[in-house]
Design an enzyme around this catalytic site. Sequence first.
Site, short mmCIF file in Angstrom:
data_model
loop_
_atom_site.label_atom_id
_atom_site.label_comp_id
_atom_site.label_asym_id
_atom_site.label_seq_id
_atom_site.Cartn_x
_atom_site.Cartn_y
_atom_site.Cartn_z
CG HIS A 6 -2.03 -1.03 1.11
ND1 HIS A 6 -3.32 -0.74 0.71
CD2 HIS A 6 -2.03 -2.37 1.35
CE1 HIS A 6 -4.06 -1.84 0.71
NE2 HIS A 6 -3.30 -2.85 1.10
CG ASP A 20 0.71 9.36 0.40
OD1 ASP A 20 0.79 8.24 0.93
OD2 ASP A 20 -0.01 10.27 0.84
#
Length: 462
Positions: free
Chosen positions: A157, A365
Amino acid sequence: MSRLVVISNRVADPRKPAAGGLAVALGESLQQSGGLWFGWSGTVVEGGPSGEGELHRQQAGKVTLATIDLSREDHDSYYLGYSNDVLWPVFHNRLDLAHFDAGFIGGYRRVNQLFARKLLPLLKPDDVIWVHDYHLIPLAAELRAMGCRQRIGFFLHIPLPPQIIMAAIPQHEWLVRSLFAYDLIGLQSHQDREHFDRYVVDEAHGTAQAGDMYQAYGQSVRCSAFPIGIDVDEFMELTHAKEAQEMCQTMRREYSQRRLMIGIDRLDYSKGIPHRVRAFRELLAHYPENRRSATLIQIASPTRETVDAYGDIRRELESLCGAINGDYGELDWMPVRYIHRMVARKRVPGLCRAAAVGLVTPLRDGMNLVAKEYVAAQDPADPGVLVLSRFAGAAEQLKEALLVNPYDTHGTAEVMQQALQMPLEERRHRHQKLLQRIREHDVHWWRSAFLAALAETVQVTD
């Protein structure tokens, strides 16, 4: 139908609204197959290494939730230590914040072995196993060593760093070799897959083959990009629900003379919040028409507050916000509203809808779903503008956002000004395209695409 088994550091009951879109999406497949969700219970018991941690089971509809406790020693070395003091900073390109304590990896390996040992008796021969995130990279290797032959997929993730950054981890070869025990590796972006490609070819002296297949260490694995999405319809329903509407109306009433800019983040050094606040100060300095007009609302929810780096960023942010309010604030206008606490999920869509500009500007991110939530919350007739960091995984998809380099303070301020001045027609056009993109690749697409790819991938154990 094969049963789906999900393994993650933490387990969520997919029936609960607070579980979020990811848990709900996984829950759909788990419910269909009567699946199993396995992970840490969230409980830390005092004492030495877990050894044989206690197994807890409960039913959530057709889904079995199975969790184990961790000892204080294991929790501190596996979770706080290796996962969050080594892998998290390195994978976010912050080598300066990594602590390569030789003792951390022992706890990391020990807990992954514990997970494998406790999970193995619960498995059925035709199960499909889906392992999630950086806490559990070596889990498949541990399961294979114990004789597990089921199909196993892994999804990361967070971002995968470039080869040269990855190589700074003292045990990087063992870590990447562990990934080759999976049948399928899923990454958030094509850039992440390129980083994997370069590591395998240049560092592991392996080969890239057709169909996203890679060979190294005498094994083969498929690695592809599966950008995660949100449940667009669910978030839109939240936007029109009572709590969100009340929040939106309250914000518009209290700031009726202001243009709202909003940032919603965890207080994490990867999110670039101080950089964003400095850019807002630059906006006020160089575009004085925004004084008494624009207000930045920055929500930074607490996270890992026992770690020194997080205390440092909190103090830096509080000092920055105080200085801006002192330098530019008026009796009836405070430029920055800084909130260091959680905001209820049901209210977040209302905040997003009330804001003329959504600021999602992380330094790095994996994806950043707040960017997609901001788009989903907007009024199509009068939408706000998304300002998005080029270093967020979402930037590969959300090309109609205004992309910025968060390290460029002046450049980000100029883009903020562009967002505040953008004509309605252009805002509508950009929003329509962005909404189309997040609908095409929502969380349901992500789940289905990954599981379909896992089903068709030739098993490494064949």
